[in-house]
Design an enzyme around this catalytic site. Structure first.
Site, PDB file in Angstrom:
ATOM      1  CG  ASP A  96     -22.838 -29.177  93.482  1.00 43.32           C
ATOM      2  OD1 ASP A  96     -22.932 -28.085  92.892  1.00 43.32           O
ATOM      3  OD2 ASP A  96     -23.186 -30.257  92.975  1.00 43.32           O
ATOM      4  CD  GLU A 100     -18.443 -24.505  85.794  1.00 43.33           C
ATOM      5  OE1 GLU A 100     -19.432 -24.128  85.125  1.00 43.33           O
ATOM      6  OE2 GLU A 100     -18.536 -24.994  86.932  1.00 43.33           O
TER       7      GLU A 100
END
Length: 228
Positions: free
Chosen positions: A28, A119
């Site tokens: 990613d 997150e």
């Protein structure tokens, strides 16, 4: 070179008893990766990449378009991800923004469903939301994405964040694929009632750019997942 070799060995040999019979390498990336060698990644076994598209309700990753085009040209299955900012606007607003700027899905066999990156951020670990409010925010994003694409978004998280910010909610375990962030040699405990992760981000670097990921299955399963 030694580090690259070690990571390639790790990527090819990682397995965990009872959770996976095969694994497909992926990675990613975001605009932080200014040099990504998609063709070398593919040549060395990578078959998918998740690319940052948006953040909040007003930020678009300037590298998304070029990253997406290069990934496609290299033959990689690809998809976009959205960095959640739950304190700034509703889940529905951010899902709509994500969909408008690269986060969509189509059953062409080469597009992953969008990923919601959950997150800590500038507003603290849980963005100032209670656990109930956070679960509601994620559901608002997820339901909006599902309504418009027919797919539920993947949820990227780590066990400590999920426990603290959602009270280890099991609400999404039957609908949303889990992208588990745990930089280690084994998956460890799966949070949130999921029986297993769909993708495991096992390292914060990758030889050809970004972070290292493994899809929980073989290449045929990956293509089926992309196809819906």
């Amino acid at each position: 070179m030694a580090t690259k070799g070690l990571k390639l060995i790790l990527a090819s040999s990682l397995a965990w008893t009872g959770l996976v019979q095969a694994a497909v390498q992926g990675f990613d990336i975001s605009n932080w990766q200014t040099s990504v060698d998609f063709e070398e990644a593919y040549s060395n076994g990578a078959r998918f990449v998740i690319i940052k598209a948006t953040e909040g309700s007003d930020w678009i990753d300037a590298s998304f378009s070029s990253h997406y085009t290069q990934a496609t040209q290299a033959g990689l299955i690809r998809g976009g991800y959205h960095f959640a900012r739950p304190s700034s606007s509703s889940g529905a607003t951010q899902a709509t923004f994500f969909l408008a700027h690269g986060g969509g899905w189509t059953g062409d066999g080469i597009t992953l469903p969008g990923m919601l990156d959950l997150e800590a951020g500038s507003s603290g670990q849980c963005w100032g939301l209670s656990t109930n409010a956070m679960v509601a925010w994620i559901k608002d994003f997820s339901d909006t994405y599902h309504e418009k694409t027919g797919r539920y978004p993947m949820l990227y998280t780590n066990p400590s964040w999920w426990k603290e910010c959602t009270s280890n909610s099991k609400v999404f375990s039957q609908t949303n694929p889990l992208v588990l962030a745990r930089w280690a040699s084994e998956v460890g405990t799966i949070p949130g009632g999921w029986s297993a992760q769909t993708i495991w981000q096992y390292d914060d670097s990758y030889p050809y750019g970004g972070d290292s990921d493994l899809f929980n299955g073989d290449e045929a399963a990956l293509k089926k997942f992309a196809s819906g």
